[in-house]
Design a protein around this motif. Sequence first.
Motif: not given
Length: 318
Positions: A217-222
């Motif tokens: 479900a990941l939509r933002h990665l930092g």
Amino acid sequence: MDHTEFNDRVSNLSEGTYAGLPIAFAPEKDDDEELPAAGEAAWRLSVETYDAEESFEEQFTRFTAKVDTTAVKAIIIGSWEDAYEDGSSTIVRLLTDNAGRFPALRSLFLGAMEGEECEISWIQQSDVTPLLEAFPLLERLEVRGGSGLELRPVRHGNLRILRFESGGLPAGVVRAVGGCDLPALEYLELWLGVEQYGGDATVADLAGILSGERLPALRHLGLQDSEIQDEIAAAVAAAPIVARLESLSLSMGSLTDTGAEALLSGQPLTHLGRLDLHHHYLSDVLVERVRKALPEAEIDLSDQEDIRNDWRYVAVSE
């Protein structure tokens, strides 16, 4: 969830809110002031780091006696006594031993200290895995400080936001994040830091995260604040998870033209709504190339550092 909503949900504590709730301080001794409704505030518990007049455990006990813990949705753990010397294991134990008293808890920030209370790389943490095990309905976990920090791979079905702020994030923690099964996680942010303060992760340690296998479900990665930001950018350029992202941050580190070239030469990034590269060492030419490559995206290229400087520093270390 779009990138603007992500930004709203990780807003700065200095704005006086957390997890969409106004911050309220735990009641002090002999304080008879009326308290807000337990479920309508994010509760901050904190004692003096130096020469504390009471222990964190004493404050926690008073908090659970005076506040309806069954309605509490968000908790911010600030300082504990001697946080620069003693780890957070006591706080983790207090929370996990009393997990049954907090059935509504959905958001938790552990170690929310400012520099004057304790520098980020001085904060002594501990194994935070028990928090995920004791609170299966938790949706948001944020931890500040990497010294002594540990995490074991676990499965957590409801966590949506996971953030680690540090001047040096241990490689074991990075690998553990990639080894966790987090089917609901939408937002992941790691401040990797520098080796001097324990940030010893390599690109290989990011493999579990970059594959995306356990993060559907990941939509933002930092992946931020790293002294190997160029190597990370090159790995991200070919990472399977990137095609599913809505926003990406490689900010706060020592990103140079080499890393930016690798990023632009990799898989298409035109699907991104936001790309955050602030605090970087890009030339004006590469800054323009990045902007032209993603004309529809919101791009943060602020804090352009002097590329003539041989010493390149990350935004947060000590």
